[in-house]
Design an enzyme around this catalytic site. Sequence first.
Site, mmCIF file in Angstrom:
data_model
loop_
_atom_site.group_PDB
_atom_site.id
_atom_site.type_symbol
_atom_site.label_atom_id
_atom_site.label_comp_id
_atom_site.label_asym_id
_atom_site.label_seq_id
_atom_site.Cartn_x
_atom_site.Cartn_y
_atom_site.Cartn_z
ATOM 1 N N ASP A 184 -13.437 -12.728 19.295
ATOM 2 C CA ASP A 184 -12.256 -12.359 18.508
ATOM 3 C C ASP A 184 -11.955 -13.436 17.466
ATOM 4 O O ASP A 184 -12.105 -14.626 17.733
ATOM 5 C CB ASP A 184 -11.040 -12.190 19.435
ATOM 6 C CG ASP A 184 -11.194 -11.005 20.368
ATOM 7 O OD1 ASP A 184 -11.827 -10.014 19.961
ATOM 8 O OD2 ASP A 184 -10.686 -11.066 21.509
ATOM 9 N N LYS A 222 -10.844 -1.530 22.088
ATOM 10 C CA LYS A 222 -12.258 -1.870 22.215
ATOM 11 C C LYS A 222 -13.127 -0.758 21.639
ATOM 12 O O LYS A 222 -12.907 0.413 21.916
ATOM 13 C CB LYS A 222 -12.607 -2.113 23.679
ATOM 14 C CG LYS A 222 -11.897 -3.355 24.227
ATOM 15 C CD LYS A 222 -12.362 -3.668 25.628
ATOM 16 C CE LYS A 222 -11.635 -4.884 26.186
ATOM 17 N NZ LYS A 222 -10.203 -4.615 26.436
ATOM 18 N N CYS A 235 -4.618 -21.671 33.044
ATOM 19 C CA CYS A 235 -5.996 -21.471 33.500
ATOM 20 C C CYS A 235 -6.470 -22.762 34.160
ATOM 21 O O CYS A 235 -5.916 -23.827 33.917
ATOM 22 C CB CYS A 235 -6.925 -21.167 32.334
ATOM 23 S SG CYS A 235 -6.676 -19.541 31.607
ATOM 24 N N ARG A 291 -6.219 -15.484 23.724
ATOM 25 C CA ARG A 291 -4.769 -15.712 23.875
ATOM 26 C C ARG A 291 -4.424 -17.185 23.720
ATOM 27 O O ARG A 291 -3.468 -17.673 24.334
ATOM 28 C CB ARG A 291 -4.279 -15.173 25.224
ATOM 29 C CG ARG A 291 -4.387 -13.688 25.258
ATOM 30 C CD ARG A 291 -3.623 -12.972 26.351
ATOM 31 N NE ARG A 291 -4.197 -11.648 26.366
ATOM 32 C CZ ARG A 291 -5.159 -11.272 27.201
ATOM 33 N NH1 ARG A 291 -5.557 -12.065 28.160
ATOM 34 N NH2 ARG A 291 -5.695 -10.077 27.092
ATOM 35 N N ARG A 340 -3.856 2.773 30.723
ATOM 36 C CA ARG A 340 -4.041 1.479 31.362
ATOM 37 C C ARG A 340 -3.229 0.388 30.667
ATOM 38 O O ARG A 340 -3.010 0.439 29.463
ATOM 39 C CB ARG A 340 -5.520 1.096 31.452
ATOM 40 C CG ARG A 340 -6.332 1.255 30.217
ATOM 41 C CD ARG A 340 -7.766 1.661 30.636
ATOM 42 N NE ARG A 340 -8.721 1.444 29.564
ATOM 43 C CZ ARG A 340 -8.915 2.324 28.600
ATOM 44 N NH1 ARG A 340 -8.207 3.431 28.540
ATOM 45 N NH2 ARG A 340 -9.805 2.063 27.660
ATOM 46 N N ASP A 400 -13.413 -5.797 19.944
ATOM 47 C CA ASP A 400 -11.999 -5.436 20.088
ATOM 48 C C ASP A 400 -11.423 -5.456 18.672
ATOM 49 O O ASP A 400 -11.377 -6.505 18.033
ATOM 50 C CB ASP A 400 -11.279 -6.429 21.013
ATOM 51 C CG ASP A 400 -10.260 -5.728 21.898
ATOM 52 O OD1 ASP A 400 -9.671 -4.730 21.423
ATOM 53 O OD2 ASP A 400 -10.041 -6.162 23.042
ATOM 54 N N CYS A 407 -10.828 -22.217 27.551
ATOM 55 C CA CYS A 407 -11.966 -21.896 26.691
ATOM 56 C C CYS A 407 -11.506 -22.047 25.244
ATOM 57 O O CYS A 407 -10.472 -21.505 24.865
ATOM 58 C CB CYS A 407 -12.409 -20.459 26.929
ATOM 59 S SG CYS A 407 -12.711 -20.079 28.667
ATOM 60 N N CYS A 444 -10.460 -18.893 23.152
ATOM 61 C CA CYS A 444 -9.597 -17.954 23.888
ATOM 62 C C CYS A 444 -8.827 -17.009 22.973
ATOM 63 O O CYS A 444 -8.145 -17.435 22.049
ATOM 64 C CB CYS A 444 -8.598 -18.739 24.742
ATOM 65 S SG CYS A 444 -7.445 -17.662 25.625
ATOM 66 N N ARG A 451 -1.683 -0.792 25.450
ATOM 67 C CA ARG A 451 -2.329 -0.296 24.238
ATOM 68 C C ARG A 451 -2.899 1.112 24.434
ATOM 69 O O ARG A 451 -2.813 1.952 23.560
ATOM 70 C CB ARG A 451 -3.461 -1.243 23.826
ATOM 71 C CG ARG A 451 -4.153 -0.778 22.577
ATOM 72 C CD ARG A 451 -5.396 -1.568 22.165
ATOM 73 N NE ARG A 451 -5.434 -2.968 22.500
ATOM 74 C CZ ARG A 451 -4.771 -3.928 21.884
ATOM 75 N NH1 ARG A 451 -3.966 -3.622 20.881
ATOM 76 N NH2 ARG A 451 -4.904 -5.173 22.256
ATOM 77 N N TYR A 452 -3.510 1.327 25.572
ATOM 78 C CA TYR A 452 -4.122 2.626 25.862
ATOM 79 C C TYR A 452 -3.160 3.407 26.751
ATOM 80 O O TYR A 452 -2.500 2.817 27.601
ATOM 81 C CB TYR A 452 -5.439 2.431 26.616
ATOM 82 C CG TYR A 452 -6.427 1.519 25.945
ATOM 83 C CD1 TYR A 452 -7.176 1.958 24.848
ATOM 84 C CD2 TYR A 452 -6.643 0.226 26.417
ATOM 85 C CE1 TYR A 452 -8.104 1.117 24.250
ATOM 86 C CE2 TYR A 452 -7.570 -0.614 25.823
ATOM 87 C CZ TYR A 452 -8.301 -0.168 24.743
ATOM 88 O OH TYR A 452 -9.217 -0.986 24.163
#
Length: 405
Positions: free
Chosen positions: A302, A346, A132, A141, A123, A339, A136, A139, A119-120
């Site tokens: 999010d 962000k 995982c 994702r 990075r 975000d 969570c 999440c 995206r940037y």
Amino acid sequence: MPAAPSPSTAFRRRHFPGVTAKEWNDWRWQHRHRIQHAEELAALLTLSVDESAALRRLQGRLPLAITPYYAALLHPSDPSQGLRRTVVPAGAEFVTTPGELRDPLDEDAHSPVPGLVHRYPDRALLLVTNTCATYCRYCTRSRMVGASEESQRITTSRLEGALAHIAATPAIRDVLISGGDPLVLSDARLDWLLGRLDAMPHVRFVRLGTKIPFVMPQRITAGLARVLRRHRPIWMSLHINHPAEITPESARACHRLADAGVPLGAQTVLLRGVNDDLEILRELLHGLLEIRVKPYYLLQCDPIPGSAHFRTPVHRGLELLAGLQGHTSGYAVPAFVLDAPQGGGKIRLVPEHIVGREGGDLLFTNYEGRLFRYPDAGGTLGEKPTATPADAQPAAWRLTGAWPI
Ligand SMILES: *Cc1c(COP(=O)(O)O)cnc(C)c1O
């Protein structure tokens, strides 16, 4: 500082009577014995009607997985306990509200090759696994993690494709390894992956995003520490939301990482009824400093489908930040970040302190709300906006902290 006794031992003896401390402290045992079915969870916790119904409806959605270690931290009978709500499914997960999206950050559209989000310019986010240790419920994702773990496993050829893209893109200076949780990978696999990145001279900064030190601290072995030492300095962003996640085990894991030369940052998701409280946040942030973790980001939750019960209004985050900034060690204060949906990236949100200007003086309030002035000759910050577009949108520039210049 005397460490509090771990809740783990009594829990193990009660619920896993045949299991030795050695097995319990082996991360492979913890991973193999993750609680993934409603019946297993019902044997450990008194499930509410809502939780039981939600567990029956999970088919095809973000699955259930909780390590036995983490299950020991959950309240056995109170479904409103913050920590329990972050990992035990609830009916509210099935209620989609306006503005919620499967891929709220538009990551799939910023993915030049599978498994890489770029995206940037400088990075890139490398997704190395869909698994995982513990899932969570909020999440970001949730659209991709966990879904039938075997079939979704990230293959070496997919990873090779993502690595080839990084190798061919000299602008990528910083690689963030995430997933899923990259620390579910074996030492050998991580060693290989980090070695591949070491071999790319333009990649100057590598970090790992993980929740493992807080959900399966047994994974932070001496062997892992040796792997991490072998490569260029690796930073880690640790996902933690609540002070109850700081236990003797997770504290030991963080110290071991810090001793291995890994600078540690924390990412905390602001969650309603979990940590949207100044006292809880302060305890968490101070606790992190004691285990050598610098609070990095406090993230606005999010808007994934079924997340309304977790999300707080943005002004609440700003209020909490204002209650921390200046009131406690600067090291303890994370940046509050949202975000942006649609892939805006962000955005740091800051409580406003500039109140205006009088001639050469800039006027602002301190943490106590008292007014101060600074001789800022030649500056323009704090000038009353004259252009109509700025006048028309006062709320926008107050929120971002970006004064119209
Ligand atoms: C968060 C994120 C990063 C890293 O951002 P920092 O602000 O440098 O921590 C990089 N890529 C993507 C896609 C991200 O979501």
